[in-house]
Design a protein around this motif. Structure first.
Motif, PDB file in Angstrom:
ATOM      1  N   PRO B 155       4.562  55.235  15.282  1.00  0.00           N
ATOM      2  CA  PRO B 155       5.964  55.421  14.870  1.00  0.00           C
ATOM      3  C   PRO B 155       6.941  55.148  16.005  1.00  0.00           C
ATOM      4  O   PRO B 155       7.990  54.532  15.787  1.00  0.00           O
ATOM      5  CB  PRO B 155       6.005  56.889  14.434  1.00  0.00           C
ATOM      6  CG  PRO B 155       4.619  57.197  14.007  1.00  0.00           C
ATOM      7  CD  PRO B 155       3.738  56.399  14.918  1.00  0.00           C
ATOM      8  N   ILE B 156       6.598  55.582  17.209  1.00  0.00           N
ATOM      9  CA  ILE B 156       7.506  55.342  18.332  1.00  0.00           C
ATOM     10  C   ILE B 156       7.629  53.844  18.606  1.00  0.00           C
ATOM     11  O   ILE B 156       8.719  53.303  18.797  1.00  0.00           O
ATOM     12  CB  ILE B 156       7.008  56.102  19.583  1.00  0.00           C
ATOM     13  CG1 ILE B 156       7.071  57.604  19.298  1.00  0.00           C
ATOM     14  CG2 ILE B 156       7.831  55.740  20.804  1.00  0.00           C
ATOM     15  CD1 ILE B 156       6.580  58.466  20.427  1.00  0.00           C
ATOM     16  N   LEU B 157       6.485  53.161  18.595  1.00  0.00           N
ATOM     17  CA  LEU B 157       6.491  51.713  18.795  1.00  0.00           C
ATOM     18  C   LEU B 157       7.351  51.030  17.740  1.00  0.00           C
ATOM     19  O   LEU B 157       8.118  50.109  18.047  1.00  0.00           O
ATOM     20  CB  LEU B 157       5.064  51.166  18.680  1.00  0.00           C
ATOM     21  CG  LEU B 157       4.211  51.108  19.936  1.00  0.00           C
ATOM     22  CD1 LEU B 157       2.826  50.605  19.588  1.00  0.00           C
ATOM     23  CD2 LEU B 157       4.856  50.192  20.969  1.00  0.00           C
ATOM     24  N   VAL B 158       7.200  51.484  16.494  1.00  0.00           N
ATOM     25  CA  VAL B 158       7.931  50.846  15.396  1.00  0.00           C
ATOM     26  C   VAL B 158       9.426  51.110  15.520  1.00  0.00           C
ATOM     27  O   VAL B 158      10.243  50.218  15.285  1.00  0.00           O
ATOM     28  CB  VAL B 158       7.381  51.333  14.042  1.00  0.00           C
ATOM     29  CG1 VAL B 158       8.334  50.980  12.915  1.00  0.00           C
ATOM     30  CG2 VAL B 158       6.023  50.719  13.797  1.00  0.00           C
ATOM     31  N   LEU B 159       9.781  52.318  15.942  1.00  0.00           N
ATOM     32  CA  LEU B 159      11.191  52.622  16.130  1.00  0.00           C
ATOM     33  C   LEU B 159      11.796  51.682  17.174  1.00  0.00           C
ATOM     34  O   LEU B 159      12.862  51.089  16.969  1.00  0.00           O
ATOM     35  CB  LEU B 159      11.344  54.079  16.574  1.00  0.00           C
ATOM     36  CG  LEU B 159      12.738  54.665  16.417  1.00  0.00           C
ATOM     37  CD1 LEU B 159      13.158  54.635  14.958  1.00  0.00           C
ATOM     38  CD2 LEU B 159      12.788  56.087  16.951  1.00  0.00           C
ATOM     39  N   VAL B 160      11.090  51.514  18.278  1.00  0.00           N
ATOM     40  CA  VAL B 160      11.550  50.599  19.316  1.00  0.00           C
ATOM     41  C   VAL B 160      11.595  49.174  18.764  1.00  0.00           C
ATOM     42  O   VAL B 160      12.577  48.436  18.969  1.00  0.00           O
ATOM     43  CB  VAL B 160      10.606  50.664  20.547  1.00  0.00           C
ATOM     44  CG1 VAL B 160      10.998  49.618  21.573  1.00  0.00           C
ATOM     45  CG2 VAL B 160      10.638  52.046  21.161  1.00  0.00           C
ATOM     46  N   GLY B 161      10.546  48.804  18.010  1.00  0.00           N
ATOM     47  CA  GLY B 161      10.486  47.467  17.420  1.00  0.00           C
ATOM     48  C   GLY B 161      11.645  47.216  16.461  1.00  0.00           C
ATOM     49  O   GLY B 161      12.237  46.140  16.459  1.00  0.00           O
ATOM     50  N   ASP B 162      11.993  48.234  15.655  1.00  0.00           N
ATOM     51  CA  ASP B 162      13.117  48.111  14.728  1.00  0.00           C
ATOM     52  C   ASP B 162      14.393  47.750  15.487  1.00  0.00           C
ATOM     53  O   ASP B 162      15.127  46.837  15.102  1.00  0.00           O
ATOM     54  CB  ASP B 162      13.360  49.450  13.995  1.00  0.00           C
ATOM     55  CG  ASP B 162      12.306  49.718  12.927  1.00  0.00           C
ATOM     56  OD1 ASP B 162      11.526  48.782  12.639  1.00  0.00           O
ATOM     57  OD2 ASP B 162      12.259  50.837  12.395  1.00  0.00           O
ATOM     58  N   ILE B 163      14.621  48.502  16.556  1.00  0.00           N
ATOM     59  CA  ILE B 163      15.845  48.291  17.327  1.00  0.00           C
ATOM     60  C   ILE B 163      15.856  46.885  17.937  1.00  0.00           C
ATOM     61  O   ILE B 163      16.844  46.156  17.848  1.00  0.00           O
ATOM     62  CB  ILE B 163      15.970  49.375  18.429  1.00  0.00           C
ATOM     63  CG1 ILE B 163      16.153  50.738  17.752  1.00  0.00           C
ATOM     64  CG2 ILE B 163      17.147  49.073  19.347  1.00  0.00           C
ATOM     65  CD1 ILE B 163      16.022  51.908  18.698  1.00  0.00           C
ATOM     66  N   ILE B 164      14.727  46.497  18.508  1.00  0.00           N
ATOM     67  CA  ILE B 164      14.651  45.174  19.122  1.00  0.00           C
ATOM     68  C   ILE B 164      14.822  44.076  18.065  1.00  0.00           C
ATOM     69  O   ILE B 164      15.510  43.075  18.286  1.00  0.00           O
ATOM     70  CB  ILE B 164      13.301  45.005  19.861  1.00  0.00           C
ATOM     71  CG1 ILE B 164      13.235  45.979  21.037  1.00  0.00           C
ATOM     72  CG2 ILE B 164      13.136  43.575  20.362  1.00  0.00           C
ATOM     73  CD1 ILE B 164      11.927  45.946  21.790  1.00  0.00           C
ATOM     74  N   GLY B 165      14.227  44.285  16.895  1.00  0.00           N
ATOM     75  CA  GLY B 165      14.323  43.300  15.817  1.00  0.00           C
ATOM     76  C   GLY B 165      15.762  43.132  15.336  1.00  0.00           C
ATOM     77  O   GLY B 165      16.250  42.008  15.185  1.00  0.00           O
ATOM     78  N   VAL B 166      16.435  44.267  15.134  1.00  0.00           N
ATOM     79  CA  VAL B 166      17.833  44.209  14.698  1.00  0.00           C
ATOM     80  C   VAL B 166      18.672  43.522  15.769  1.00  0.00           C
ATOM     81  O   VAL B 166      19.559  42.700  15.475  1.00  0.00           O
ATOM     82  CB  VAL B 166      18.363  45.629  14.411  1.00  0.00           C
ATOM     83  CG1 VAL B 166      19.873  45.607  14.214  1.00  0.00           C
ATOM     84  CG2 VAL B 166      17.674  46.204  13.186  1.00  0.00           C
ATOM     85  N   PHE B 167      18.341  43.803  17.003  1.00  0.00           N
ATOM     86  CA  PHE B 167      19.049  43.180  18.118  1.00  0.00           C
ATOM     87  C   PHE B 167      18.837  41.659  18.102  1.00  0.00           C
ATOM     88  O   PHE B 167      19.778  40.889  18.301  1.00  0.00           O
ATOM     89  CB  PHE B 167      18.539  43.792  19.426  1.00  0.00           C
ATOM     90  CG  PHE B 167      19.093  43.146  20.652  1.00  0.00           C
ATOM     91  CD1 PHE B 167      20.422  43.376  21.037  1.00  0.00           C
ATOM     92  CD2 PHE B 167      18.316  42.302  21.427  1.00  0.00           C
ATOM     93  CE1 PHE B 167      20.939  42.779  22.171  1.00  0.00           C
ATOM     94  CE2 PHE B 167      18.839  41.695  22.564  1.00  0.00           C
ATOM     95  CZ  PHE B 167      20.156  41.930  22.938  1.00  0.00           C
ATOM     96  N   GLY B 168      17.610  41.235  17.817  1.00  0.00           N
ATOM     97  CA  GLY B 168      17.314  39.798  17.725  1.00  0.00           C
ATOM     98  C   GLY B 168      18.166  39.143  16.650  1.00  0.00           C
ATOM     99  O   GLY B 168      18.744  38.074  16.863  1.00  0.00           O
ATOM    100  N   GLY B 169      18.265  39.793  15.502  1.00  0.00           N
ATOM    101  CA  GLY B 169      19.090  39.263  14.420  1.00  0.00           C
ATOM    102  C   GLY B 169      20.553  39.200  14.821  1.00  0.00           C
ATOM    103  O   GLY B 169      21.270  38.230  14.529  1.00  0.00           O
ATOM    104  N   TYR B 170      20.975  40.232  15.524  1.00  0.00           N
ATOM    105  CA  TYR B 170      22.368  40.321  15.986  1.00  0.00           C
ATOM    106  C   TYR B 170      22.700  39.138  16.895  1.00  0.00           C
ATOM    107  O   TYR B 170      23.722  38.476  16.724  1.00  0.00           O
ATOM    108  CB  TYR B 170      22.546  41.657  16.706  1.00  0.00           C
ATOM    109  CG  TYR B 170      23.854  41.841  17.421  1.00  0.00           C
ATOM    110  CD1 TYR B 170      24.996  42.264  16.729  1.00  0.00           C
ATOM    111  CD2 TYR B 170      23.952  41.608  18.784  1.00  0.00           C
ATOM    112  CE1 TYR B 170      26.200  42.437  17.386  1.00  0.00           C
ATOM    113  CE2 TYR B 170      25.148  41.779  19.454  1.00  0.00           C
ATOM    114  CZ  TYR B 170      26.280  42.193  18.761  1.00  0.00           C
ATOM    115  OH  TYR B 170      27.457  42.357  19.414  1.00  0.00           O
ATOM    116  N   ILE B 171      21.815  38.876  17.869  1.00  0.00           N
ATOM    117  CA  ILE B 171      22.044  37.789  18.831  1.00  0.00           C
ATOM    118  C   ILE B 171      22.259  36.465  18.086  1.00  0.00           C
ATOM    119  O   ILE B 171      23.228  35.738  18.337  1.00  0.00           O
ATOM    120  CB  ILE B 171      20.816  37.642  19.777  1.00  0.00           C
ATOM    121  CG1 ILE B 171      20.658  38.887  20.645  1.00  0.00           C
ATOM    122  CG2 ILE B 171      20.923  36.382  20.627  1.00  0.00           C
ATOM    123  CD1 ILE B 171      21.685  39.016  21.713  1.00  0.00           C
TER     124      ILE B 171
END
Ligand SMILES: Nc1ncnc2c1ncn2[C@@H]1O[C@H](COP(=O)(O)OP(=O)(O)OP(=O)(O)O)[C@@H](O)[C@H]1O
Ligand SMILES: [Mg+2]
Lengths: 258, 258
Positions: B155-171
């Protein structure tokens, strides 16, 4: 539990793998403070016998008693309690490769007996010295040792927690003759001075004669001869004779094509 | 015809036996999961292995997935003049689906394989037997720390992954597709519901459990030397990946179908 009960008693033990019968009504007893050596050809079930007593394998039939207590089918907690009595030297060493050598030796003290690390560490180095290994070796990982050194670490681990019963599966195999004799002396010391009951397996007749009070020979899943070490040369048993003299001709047929 | 039937029968029986063994192993693992003693050092080590060292892999997969999501949904939705939905698509797909599934599959390959290989090697070199003789329960010593680490770290990994993924989309959305940063972020925030993230984290915990369980189960039951360990490793990765996809559907159904 009467004091007369033997330390280990195997009665009519049967164990097979699929259709392959390995133990076929095996009987053997080890008295308190006695050293019994089991000899027999390769693949006759010696290691399987030890593992059955330890509960690592479950026999289909028969009875195995430790201090008069039946151990086949024992529950989890009871099994762990009985295990406290044992030390085991595995034929292949079975050292934990993720731990250092001294941590291997101290494992039973730290995990099994909840001893403090520092204290267990001192005992570990003491035991390593007894099997002729220096403190430097204690800091290495098992993969960095030679085969003979690994065997000696396994031995140190088996005796570290001062168990009442020790199983030695081929303690001198892979050692030079001098080191083999050092190990023989160590086993004798465990039995004579510490009152340990020992059950050993060996192909090394010199070692067997030296460490045994009694020798038993296993053949086709049964003990076919059992007697004091002094009687082994006049056993009058053709199987035993063939084995101790290492003759290819005799009643024991090796299944090889020449 | 009879031959065919007996083959079918054999396959079905083999399947049922395998399932039964897995169920028993799982029940046994769960029992030890909730009964002390625990091994804090080992749990911590596994947590670091799974949580910390998987970060680069999970980070890379999720950042590129986020970027691709933004790009694909933009070009796709442009056909319906619905480009404004990009932020919503990115954040919902990431948290509900791609975060947990991608992280789960990547970790299954990385960690599940390593667990099966390590425990499998311990099995075939008799280290697991040695644990038992040293009064240490292998379930508690080997399996429980891995399952606990899987359950908590995914779950912790996925939470971090979610944030990074959304950030990728944002960029991609800002610098390539020319969205207004403030509007994009507000939309992202407004569309996101607690349940989206929560369901993803529940998935992650289940996947973490599956990965550790299958890694341990296959390793624990491996036999026959290096080849057996190799097979156990493959089985661990394949079976946990398939189970992840199946349970992904089941959990989605439970959360969102009404
Ligand atoms: N886990 C197992 N599964 C299947 N067969 C086994 C297993 N363990 C042992 N066997 C078989 O049981 C027989 C006895 O094996 P065991 O290891 O006890 O031999 P041994 O007497 O110790 O031989 P050695 O002197 O070579 O060590 C062998 O034929 C072996 O193939
Ligand atoms: Mg053997």
């Amino acid at each position: 539990m009467t004091s007369a009960a033997p330390k280990i008693q195997l009665m009519n033990v049967h164990k097979r793998f699929g259709h392959k019968v390995v133990l076929d009504g095996l009987n053997l007893t080890v008295g308190k403070g006695e050293s019994v050596v089991v000899i027999g050809g390769s693949g006759t079930g010696k290691s399987v016998m030890l593992k059955s007593v330890l509960g690592l394998l479950t026999p289909e039939r028969g009875s195995i008693k430790i201090d008069g207590e039946e151990v086949i089918g024992l529950g989890l907690a009871a099994r762990e309690r009985v295990m406290m009595k044992f030390g085991m030297l595995f034929q292949g060493g079975a050292l934990f490769d993720s731990l250092k050598v001294w941590e291997n030796v101290a494992f039973g003290l730290i995990q099994g007996r909840k001893m403090e690390r520092a204290k267990a560490r001192d005992i570990a180095f003491e035991k390593l010295a007894q099997v002729g290994l220096t403190a430097e070796v204690g800091e290495l990982s098992p993969a960095e040792l030679s085969g003979g050194m690994q065997k000696r670490v396994g031995l140190a681990r088996a005796i570290a927690a001062s168990p009442e019963i020790i199983f030695f599966d081929e303690p001198t195999t892979g050692l030079d003759p001098i080191m083999a004799d050092v190990i023989n002396d160590l086993i004798i010391k465990c039995v004579k001075e510490l009152g340990v009951s020992a059950l050993s397996i060996t192909h090394d007749m010199a070692s067997a004669r030296k460490i045994a009070d009694r020798i038993a020979m296993i053949y086709k899943g049964k003990i076919i001869w059992d007697g004091p070490v002094a009687d082994i040369d006049k056993a009058g048993n053709p199987y035993v004779d063939q084995f101790i003299h290492g003759r290819a001709e005799g009643p024991i047929k090796m299944e090889v094509k020449v | 015809m009879l031959d065919f039937l007996s083959t079918v029968g054999r396959v079905i029986i083999a399947f049922l036996v395998a399932t039964g063994r897995l169920v028993l192993f799982t029940a046994n693992a769960l029992f030890h999961l909730v009964t002390p003693p625990y091994f804090p050092r080992l749990i911590l080590k596994q947590m670091i292995d799974i949580g910390y060292y998987s970060l680069p892999v999970v980070g890379l997969t999720t950042v590129f997935s986020g970027m691709v999501l933004a790009l694909q949904s933009y070009t796709g939705f442009a056909r319906f003049s619905a480009e404004g939905a990009v932020s919503a698509v990115v954040v919902l797909s990431m948290t509900r689906e791609l975060g947990p599934v991608l992280a789960g599959l990547m970790v299954a390959g990385r960690i599940g394989a390593a667990m099966a290989a390590e425990i499998g090697t311990m099995r075939v070199t008799e280290q697991i037997d040695a644990l038992v003789t040293l009064s240490t329960n292998p379930m508690k010593y080997l399996v429980v720390p891995r399952i606990l680490a899987g359950l908590t770290m995914l779950p912790i990994l996925v939470l971090v992954g979610d944030i990074i993924g959304v950030f990728g989309g944002y960029i991609i959305s800002i610098y390539k597709l020319g969205f207004n940063p403030a509007t994009y972020l507000t939309k992202t925030y407004n569309y996101l519901e607690f349940m989206d993230v929560f369901s993803g984290l529940v998935k992650a915990a289940v996947f973490g459990f599956i990965i550790a369980l299958m890694g341990c189960y296959n390793g624990y039951n491996s036999k026959g030397g290096a080849q057996g360990v190799g097979a156990a490793t493959t089985n661990a990765v394949v079976s946990s990946s398939i189970l992840i996809l199946i349970f992904n559907y089941i959990i989605t159904e439970l959360f969102f179908s009404r």
